[in-house]
Design a protein around this motif. Sequence first.
Motif, PDB file in Angstrom:
ATOM      1  N   TRP A 145      36.321  38.843  49.180  1.00 17.89           N
ATOM      2  CA  TRP A 145      36.237  38.627  47.731  1.00 17.89           C
ATOM      3  C   TRP A 145      36.894  39.786  46.991  1.00 17.89           C
ATOM      4  O   TRP A 145      37.680  39.584  46.055  1.00 17.89           O
ATOM      5  CB  TRP A 145      34.776  38.495  47.306  1.00 17.89           C
ATOM      6  CG  TRP A 145      34.582  38.223  45.846  1.00 17.89           C
ATOM      7  CD1 TRP A 145      34.447  37.013  45.244  1.00 17.89           C
ATOM      8  CD2 TRP A 145      34.520  39.194  44.778  1.00 17.89           C
ATOM      9  NE1 TRP A 145      34.295  37.155  43.870  1.00 17.89           N
ATOM     10  CE2 TRP A 145      34.341  38.489  43.567  1.00 17.89           C
ATOM     11  CE3 TRP A 145      34.586  40.581  44.728  1.00 17.89           C
ATOM     12  CZ2 TRP A 145      34.237  39.131  42.333  1.00 17.89           C
ATOM     13  CZ3 TRP A 145      34.500  41.222  43.495  1.00 17.89           C
ATOM     14  CH2 TRP A 145      34.317  40.499  42.319  1.00 17.89           C
ATOM     15  N   GLU A 191      43.970  40.120  41.559  1.00 14.32           N
ATOM     16  CA  GLU A 191      43.644  39.440  40.289  1.00 14.32           C
ATOM     17  C   GLU A 191      43.501  40.444  39.154  1.00 14.32           C
ATOM     18  O   GLU A 191      44.148  40.338  38.125  1.00 14.32           O
ATOM     19  CB  GLU A 191      42.354  38.634  40.447  1.00 14.32           C
ATOM     20  CG  GLU A 191      41.786  38.083  39.154  1.00 14.32           C
ATOM     21  CD  GLU A 191      42.278  36.685  38.803  1.00 14.32           C
ATOM     22  OE1 GLU A 191      42.091  36.259  37.653  1.00 14.32           O
ATOM     23  OE2 GLU A 191      42.847  36.024  39.670  1.00 14.32           O
ATOM     24  N   ALA A 245      44.232  35.720  43.292  1.00 15.18           N
ATOM     25  CA  ALA A 245      43.019  35.779  44.112  1.00 15.18           C
ATOM     26  C   ALA A 245      42.900  34.554  45.006  1.00 15.18           C
ATOM     27  O   ALA A 245      42.556  34.664  46.185  1.00 15.18           O
ATOM     28  CB  ALA A 245      41.786  35.905  43.214  1.00 15.18           C
ATOM     29  N   VAL A 284      40.095  39.414  44.616  1.00 18.14           N
ATOM     30  CA  VAL A 284      39.886  39.538  43.169  1.00 18.14           C
ATOM     31  C   VAL A 284      40.330  40.893  42.642  1.00 18.14           C
ATOM     32  O   VAL A 284      41.067  40.987  41.653  1.00 18.14           O
ATOM     33  CB  VAL A 284      38.403  39.268  42.820  1.00 18.14           C
ATOM     34  CG1 VAL A 284      38.136  39.544  41.342  1.00 18.14           C
ATOM     35  CG2 VAL A 284      38.031  37.827  43.157  1.00 18.14           C
ATOM     36  N   SER A 311      41.885  32.631  34.608  1.00 18.26           N
ATOM     37  CA  SER A 311      41.503  33.711  35.508  1.00 18.26           C
ATOM     38  C   SER A 311      40.356  33.231  36.381  1.00 18.26           C
ATOM     39  O   SER A 311      39.674  32.248  36.053  1.00 18.26           O
ATOM     40  CB  SER A 311      41.078  34.963  34.730  1.00 18.26           C
ATOM     41  OG  SER A 311      39.758  34.827  34.228  1.00 18.26           O
ATOM     42  N   TYR A 312      40.162  33.920  37.471  1.00 13.76           N
ATOM     43  CA  TYR A 312      39.032  33.621  38.345  1.00 13.76           C
ATOM     44  C   TYR A 312      37.728  33.639  37.561  1.00 13.76           C
ATOM     45  O   TYR A 312      36.851  32.786  37.740  1.00 13.76           O
ATOM     46  CB  TYR A 312      38.997  34.645  39.490  1.00 13.76           C
ATOM     47  CG  TYR A 312      37.674  34.722  40.215  1.00 13.76           C
ATOM     48  CD1 TYR A 312      37.377  33.846  41.253  1.00 13.76           C
ATOM     49  CD2 TYR A 312      36.714  35.671  39.851  1.00 13.76           C
ATOM     50  CE1 TYR A 312      36.156  33.916  41.917  1.00 13.76           C
ATOM     51  CE2 TYR A 312      35.499  35.742  40.509  1.00 13.76           C
ATOM     52  CZ  TYR A 312      35.218  34.867  41.539  1.00 13.76           C
ATOM     53  OH  TYR A 312      34.010  34.935  42.183  1.00 13.76           O
ATOM     54  N   GLN A 334      35.973  42.008  34.944  1.00 15.15           N
ATOM     55  CA  GLN A 334      34.906  41.905  35.931  1.00 15.15           C
ATOM     56  C   GLN A 334      33.795  42.917  35.667  1.00 15.15           C
ATOM     57  O   GLN A 334      32.612  42.597  35.702  1.00 15.15           O
ATOM     58  CB  GLN A 334      35.462  42.128  37.341  1.00 15.15           C
ATOM     59  CG  GLN A 334      34.393  41.962  38.401  1.00 15.15           C
ATOM     60  CD  GLN A 334      34.523  42.988  39.516  1.00 15.15           C
ATOM     61  OE1 GLN A 334      35.336  43.897  39.427  1.00 15.15           O
ATOM     62  NE2 GLN A 334      33.698  42.859  40.520  1.00 15.15           N
TER      63      GLN A 334
END
Length: 569
Positions: free
Chosen positions: A205, A213, A228, A209, A363-364, A4
């Motif tokens: 969020w 995540e 997530a 996440v 993955s997200y 991220q």
Amino acid sequence: MLLQKILRTCHVLVLVLCVSATEDFDWTKNDHGSFHYGVFPTGFSWGAGGSAYQTEGAWNVDGKGMSIWDAFAHKKGKIFLNDTGDFSCEGYHKFKDDISLMKDMKLNHYRFSISWPRILPTGIKNEYINEKGMKYYDDLINTLLENKITPMVTLYHWDLPQILEDKYGGWQNASMVNLFNDFANLCFERFGNRVKHWITFNNPWSIAVEGYETGEHAPGLKLRGVGAYKTAHNIIKAHAKVWHTYDTQWRSKQKGLVGISLSGDWGEPVDITNQRDIEAAERYVQFYMGWFATPLFNGDYPQVMKDYVGRKSAQQGLGVSRLPVFSAQEKSYIKGTCDFLGIGHFTTRYITQKNYPSGRGNSYFTDRDLAELVDPRWPDPGSEWLYSVPWGFRRLLNFAKTQYGNPMIYVTENGVSEKMTCTDLCDDWRMQYFKDYINEMLKAIKEGVNIKAYTAWSLLDKFEWDEGYSERFGLYYVDFRDKNKPRYPKASVQYYKRIISSNGFPNQREVESWKRKAIETCTSSNQLLAADPLISHMGMVTEIVVPTMCTLCILLSAVFLMFLLRRRF
């Protein structure tokens, strides 16, 4: 670091295209525009905020239970410099002093959160209620009201009781829906006669996440591709249940409002003439704010999320989508459960299409098929993820207006950090940030967006999650090395105070004088030393700002150098 942050900090020069805008939201039109002088509607509410774990300290005082952030921060290597929120700003003991600061600023409201484990140490209402914790929030609320400051209360700002994580798996478990409802119902019962503005969750969020995540945040789980989505699913259902509980049991008596605070960076197409970039940018926003807002306003996840996660899941040979499904009954139950939409916003990204093959893992982030870019010309105050892009704020507000039927919006977080060794009390970059972002909000109101309140983030420097104390968002500087945690006003205090007093930006001549006058208030104590072991061992005076402490640092270094030279010769 993690994916991220890699995506969010990709420093790539992109094409910036500026064209005119119309009243209705349009992906292909973006007018940065000139500064707009004018005032906000009568009754507009100005505030500042913080959260329990970030500011209260007193982590094991007066019967408080362990939270997931207490446990997470105590694990070596999880937080920058192994900092913890154990003491933080000591807000638990200094709340009356902080309310005096709010009163001086003429704040209309203060946003804070209630620590679930402080009032329910085992996390479960029927087991034990910690009355000392209840008294703290009673006193905080009462003192705010005595000073004519409206309490805006967040029920969950990330500090889940650790025992519920251990016993149930936290937000991965649907049992949390009823447990959270019990906690919220207790808060309504005990505080709702005075609190009229409730926020169920702050930035779900990040809970989903970063907590389940990527593992950057508590509880630190790395359930990639599934964690997530499952967390978010339970949070959305928990929010809806709490809203219905308030609606059926408390609303007629207490006459309050229940909403949620969703964070959202704006995503702007790299090329506004390229349909694929436009679609990628909308996907970015839908996977961010729309993930939670669309179910609450429309009853189901954004179609683009269902399409993309479903297709990726099928490509990975899964029989069902990794994105959970709401039943018809759940869709009906969830839809319309927001009396107001809280929006926390800090920055913007340029977005372009980027395909991630299914073979690279799920993955997200890869589900979205996009890349995030930044313009190197955007002002960068130091935090790796935050750039000043004021026009993105207005774009996001207009997006929310058109997507969700022009709901009542409370801006629940907006502000800017800095990352400096010697922290400058004359924070001109923060004053500029507030000026530009608040002005974009004013433009959005002129365009018909129904914004009722603005919350500057944050009142105090505080614990910044995995970044520890290395980033400072506060209007007030906090000396974390001093056990008394003294507060010192930055220039932005006076600047924001003038915006509040004027209810906006009355005219060019007056506004241009604000920064100059604010700077004058901080020149006598221009800088504070952020970290120096010699100073920290000297037992600094706690309630008096030592003038120009960075200068003192230099002088001490010079004395030490002279001592060494004298010994050498």
